[in-house]
Design an enzyme around this catalytic site. Structure first.
Site, short mmCIF file in Angstrom:
data_model
loop_
_atom_site.label_atom_id
_atom_site.label_comp_id
_atom_site.label_asym_id
_atom_site.label_seq_id
_atom_site.Cartn_x
_atom_site.Cartn_y
_atom_site.Cartn_z
N ARG A 92 0.98 -1.15 -0.09
CA ARG A 92 0.09 -0.11 -0.10
C ARG A 92 0.95 1.11 -0.03
O ARG A 92 0.44 2.28 -0.55
CB ARG A 92 -1.16 -0.12 1.12
N GLU A 151 5.61 -11.49 14.85
CA GLU A 151 5.06 -12.25 16.08
C GLU A 151 5.69 -13.74 16.10
O GLU A 151 5.88 -13.92 17.40
CB GLU A 151 3.61 -11.98 16.24
#
Length: 183
Positions: A67, A104
């Site tokens: 993006r 993560e």
């Protein structure tokens, strides 16, 4: 318009759709496609960013996949400077340099062409993306700009998820700007 009014910020935020439980349960995803297909909102954003950066003597705008490509390429065109993509590992042809960052559960990597700034050592570069969360990707991208011999003048984001503290990772590397904040 170097600064936005609270009404303008609210208008931009209201043009961004929220999708609950995407990409996994518990996440409230900020979907910018609804801002992109609203020409008035997108033009307001681009006019603001153009005004903010037109006097910064930039040489390039670097956008983070994917993006960041949308905002970065549009802004680079408005400013009359080059656009540089920062992509996931293995997506750029030619010679690249990479920077790993923690996820993560694991590690990922972004890359930039080694000659992204066309041999201009010290090129002034704006880093841009749609959103900053934990800041790992943005930190890696800012380091890549440095490693490619550019100067990251600022890191700019449409949205800062302030509760995740991502901008703290950028403080040692560059200045930080976000158009909107989610606290």
């Amino acid at each position: 318009m170097k600064t936005l009014t609270e009404d303008q910020k609210k208008y931009l935020m209201d043009s961004i759709r929220e999708i609950p439980d995407f990409p996994k349960p518990g996440i409230l995803f900020k979907d910018i496609t609804t801002l992109l297909n609203n020409s008035e909102a997108f033009n307001l954003l681009m006019e603001h960013l153009t005004a903010r950066y037109q006097e910064k003597n930039l040489d390039f705008v670097a956008g983070i996949e994917s993006r960041g490509f949308i905002f970065g390429a549009a802004l680079a065109a408005k400013l009359g400077v080059g656009f540089v993509p920062i992509r996931k590992k293995g997506k750029l042809p030619g010679t690249t340099i990479g920077e790993k960052y923690a996820l993560e559960y694991g590690v990922d990597e972004v890359e930039i062409h080694i000659d992204a700034f066309r041999g201009r050592e010290g090129a002034r570069v704006l880093l841009i993306d749609d959103l900053i969360a934990t800041g790992g990707t943005a930190e890696a991208a800012a380091k890549l700009i440095r490693d490619a011999k550019g100067e990251c003048v600022e890191a700019c984001f449409l949205i800062d998820l302030t509760f995740l503290g991502g901008k703290e990772k950028l403080k040692p590397l560059t200045s930080f700007y976000s158009v909107l904040e989610v606290v």
